[in-house]
Scaffold this motif. Sequence first.
Motif, PDB file in Angstrom:
ATOM      1  N   PRO A 107       0.804  -1.236   0.000  1.00  0.00           N
ATOM      2  CA  PRO A 107       0.000   0.000   0.000  1.00  0.00           C
ATOM      3  C   PRO A 107       0.831   1.278   0.000  1.00  0.00           C
ATOM      4  N   PHE A 108       1.987   1.284   0.665  1.00  0.00           N
ATOM      5  CA  PHE A 108       2.843   2.473   0.622  1.00  0.00           C
ATOM      6  C   PHE A 108       3.224   2.789  -0.821  1.00  0.00           C
ATOM      7  N   GLU A 109       3.602   1.764  -1.561  1.00  0.00           N
ATOM      8  CA  GLU A 109       3.951   1.942  -2.979  1.00  0.00           C
ATOM      9  C   GLU A 109       2.732   2.427  -3.760  1.00  0.00           C
ATOM     10  N   LEU A 110       1.565   1.843  -3.460  1.00  0.00           N
ATOM     11  CA  LEU A 110       0.354   2.220  -4.194  1.00  0.00           C
ATOM     12  C   LEU A 110      -0.091   3.640  -3.859  1.00  0.00           C
ATOM     13  N   TYR A 111       0.130   4.085  -2.628  1.00  0.00           N
ATOM     14  CA  TYR A 111      -0.205   5.474  -2.282  1.00  0.00           C
ATOM     15  C   TYR A 111       0.657   6.435  -3.098  1.00  0.00           C
ATOM     16  N   ILE A 112       1.932   6.123  -3.238  1.00  0.00           N
ATOM     17  CA  ILE A 112       2.814   6.959  -4.053  1.00  0.00           C
ATOM     18  C   ILE A 112       2.343   6.933  -5.512  1.00  0.00           C
ATOM     19  N   GLN A 113       2.002   5.738  -5.996  1.00  0.00           N
ATOM     20  CA  GLN A 113       1.517   5.607  -7.372  1.00  0.00           C
ATOM     21  C   GLN A 113       0.233   6.406  -7.577  1.00  0.00           C
ATOM     22  N   ALA A 114      -0.613   6.489  -6.548  1.00  0.00           N
ATOM     23  CA  ALA A 114      -1.853   7.268  -6.645  1.00  0.00           C
ATOM     24  C   ALA A 114      -1.552   8.743  -6.895  1.00  0.00           C
ATOM     25  N   GLY A 115      -0.407   9.202  -6.427  1.00  0.00           N
ATOM     26  CA  GLY A 115       0.007  10.579  -6.712  1.00  0.00           C
ATOM     27  C   GLY A 115       0.320  10.788  -8.186  1.00  0.00           C
ATOM     28  N   ARG A 116       0.674   9.711  -8.860  1.00  0.00           N
ATOM     29  CA  ARG A 116       0.989   9.776 -10.294  1.00  0.00           C
ATOM     30  C   ARG A 116      -0.204   9.395 -11.164  1.00  0.00           C
ATOM     31  N   ASP A 117      -1.079   8.572 -10.612  1.00  0.00           N
ATOM     32  CA  ASP A 117      -2.194   8.019 -11.383  1.00  0.00           C
ATOM     33  C   ASP A 117      -3.513   8.351 -10.681  1.00  0.00           C
ATOM     34  N   PRO A 118      -4.200   9.392 -11.127  1.00  0.00           N
ATOM     35  CA  PRO A 118      -5.435   9.818 -10.468  1.00  0.00           C
ATOM     36  C   PRO A 118      -6.508   8.721 -10.366  1.00  0.00           C
ATOM     37  N   SER A 119      -6.439   7.701 -11.208  1.00  0.00           N
ATOM     38  CA  SER A 119      -7.452   6.643 -11.125  1.00  0.00           C
ATOM     39  C   SER A 119      -7.287   5.782  -9.870  1.00  0.00           C
ATOM     40  N   LEU A 120      -6.174   5.931  -9.167  1.00  0.00           N
ATOM     41  CA  LEU A 120      -5.964   5.197  -7.910  1.00  0.00           C
ATOM     42  C   LEU A 120      -6.307   6.039  -6.680  1.00  0.00           C
ATOM     43  N   GLN A 121      -6.553   7.328  -6.880  1.00  0.00           N
ATOM     44  CA  GLN A 121      -6.731   8.222  -5.739  1.00  0.00           C
ATOM     45  C   GLN A 121      -7.984   7.930  -4.918  1.00  0.00           C
ATOM     46  N   ASP A 122      -9.076   7.529  -5.548  1.00  0.00           N
ATOM     47  CA  ASP A 122     -10.278   7.199  -4.772  1.00  0.00           C
ATOM     48  C   ASP A 122     -10.026   6.017  -3.841  1.00  0.00           C
ATOM     49  N   ALA A 123      -9.298   5.017  -4.334  1.00  0.00           N
ATOM     50  CA  ALA A 123      -8.983   3.853  -3.509  1.00  0.00           C
ATOM     51  C   ALA A 123      -8.104   4.259  -2.322  1.00  0.00           C
ATOM     52  N   ALA A 124      -7.107   5.094  -2.570  1.00  0.00           N
ATOM     53  CA  ALA A 124      -6.240   5.563  -1.490  1.00  0.00           C
ATOM     54  C   ALA A 124      -7.044   6.376  -0.478  1.00  0.00           C
ATOM     55  N   ASP A 125      -7.944   7.205  -0.977  1.00  0.00           N
ATOM     56  CA  ASP A 125      -8.789   8.017  -0.101  1.00  0.00           C
ATOM     57  C   ASP A 125      -9.653   7.134   0.800  1.00  0.00           C
ATOM     58  N   GLU A 126     -10.169   6.039   0.264  1.00  0.00           N
ATOM     59  CA  GLU A 126     -10.986   5.114   1.069  1.00  0.00           C
ATOM     60  C   GLU A 126     -10.188   4.544   2.228  1.00  0.00           C
ATOM     61  N   CYS A 127      -8.942   4.214   1.987  1.00  0.00           N
ATOM     62  CA  CYS A 127      -8.114   3.642   3.039  1.00  0.00           C
ATOM     63  C   CYS A 127      -7.856   4.674   4.137  1.00  0.00           C
ATOM     64  N   PHE A 128      -7.477   5.877   3.735  1.00  0.00           N
ATOM     65  CA  PHE A 128      -7.239   6.901   4.744  1.00  0.00           C
ATOM     66  C   PHE A 128      -8.518   7.271   5.485  1.00  0.00           C
ATOM     67  N   ALA A 129      -9.654   7.209   4.816  1.00  0.00           N
ATOM     68  CA  ALA A 129     -10.937   7.466   5.484  1.00  0.00           C
ATOM     69  C   ALA A 129     -11.201   6.433   6.577  1.00  0.00           C
ATOM     70  N   ALA A 130     -10.822   5.178   6.335  1.00  0.00           N
ATOM     71  CA  ALA A 130     -10.991   4.138   7.354  1.00  0.00           C
ATOM     72  C   ALA A 130     -10.115   4.431   8.571  1.00  0.00           C
ATOM     73  N   TYR A 131      -8.879   4.846   8.323  1.00  0.00           N
ATOM     74  CA  TYR A 131      -7.999   5.217   9.440  1.00  0.00           C
ATOM     75  C   TYR A 131      -8.553   6.438  10.179  1.00  0.00           C
ATOM     76  N   ASP A 132      -9.061   7.407   9.433  1.00  0.00           N
ATOM     77  CA  ASP A 132      -9.656   8.599  10.051  1.00  0.00           C
ATOM     78  C   ASP A 132     -10.849   8.221  10.922  1.00  0.00           C
ATOM     79  N   THR A 133     -11.700   7.317  10.448  1.00  0.00           N
ATOM     80  CA  THR A 133     -12.889   6.906  11.203  1.00  0.00           C
ATOM     81  C   THR A 133     -12.503   6.276  12.531  1.00  0.00           C
ATOM     82  N   LEU A 134     -11.522   5.382  12.501  1.00  0.00           N
ATOM     83  CA  LEU A 134     -11.050   4.774  13.750  1.00  0.00           C
ATOM     84  C   LEU A 134     -10.523   5.849  14.687  1.00  0.00           C
ATOM     85  N   THR A 135      -9.741   6.757  14.156  1.00  0.00           N
ATOM     86  CA  THR A 135      -9.137   7.803  14.972  1.00  0.00           C
ATOM     87  C   THR A 135     -10.192   8.731  15.563  1.00  0.00           C
ATOM     88  N   VAL A 136     -11.189   9.098  14.770  1.00  0.00           N
ATOM     89  CA  VAL A 136     -12.281   9.940  15.272  1.00  0.00           C
ATOM     90  C   VAL A 136     -13.001   9.237  16.418  1.00  0.00           C
TER      91      VAL A 136
END
Length: 185
Positions: A107-136
């Motif tokens: 996933p670290f590699e894929l997060y970096i790739q999402a910075g280059r490939d906008p079609s991966l950004q929604d997937a990366a956003d979903e993962c960070f949203a899950a971490y945000d939800t737990l943290t909230v």
Amino acid sequence: MAETQAPARERILQAVLHVIGTDGIAAVTNRRIAAQAGVSLGSITYHFPSQTDMLREALLGFVSDETTRLTELAESYRDTGLSVADAASLTEQVVRDLGWSAERLAPFELYIQAGRDPSLQDAADECFAAYDTLTVTILEALGVADARVVAPTLVATVAGLQLRRVATGIPQDVSAAILRLLGGS
């Protein structure tokens, strides 16, 4: 009773995460993934019309598993009397549970790739949203004001400490960092 094998699509996605975590995104080729997954070369293109589709689905699969795990964890702490020390300990548990298999590095590699490939950004956003939800959930249990504003900073701090651990090989004391950020001792 014979052991059943995972469906080809699932084996392909696991192979993608393994190859990415082992040798990076550039190592993802249809031939390598097919060999790693134990499927025919045609299975790759049958299930995934493009490499971007395969990368996105691999990240979304990770996200789905991670979201389920984190949602269950968050729900187990909802409405409990957490202390700041408990929250720091829980964060350390989440970090420790991640482990450092190739599939967890991917996933670290894929997060970096999402910075280059906008079609991966929604997937990366979903993962960070899950971490945000737990943290909230944890911050609200602690009575932290503006938990939704603070959560992304804490998530970024933990992700940054994890990235630092990956880059240096030196374990980071996530619990101590969280305690300091939240004003604990």
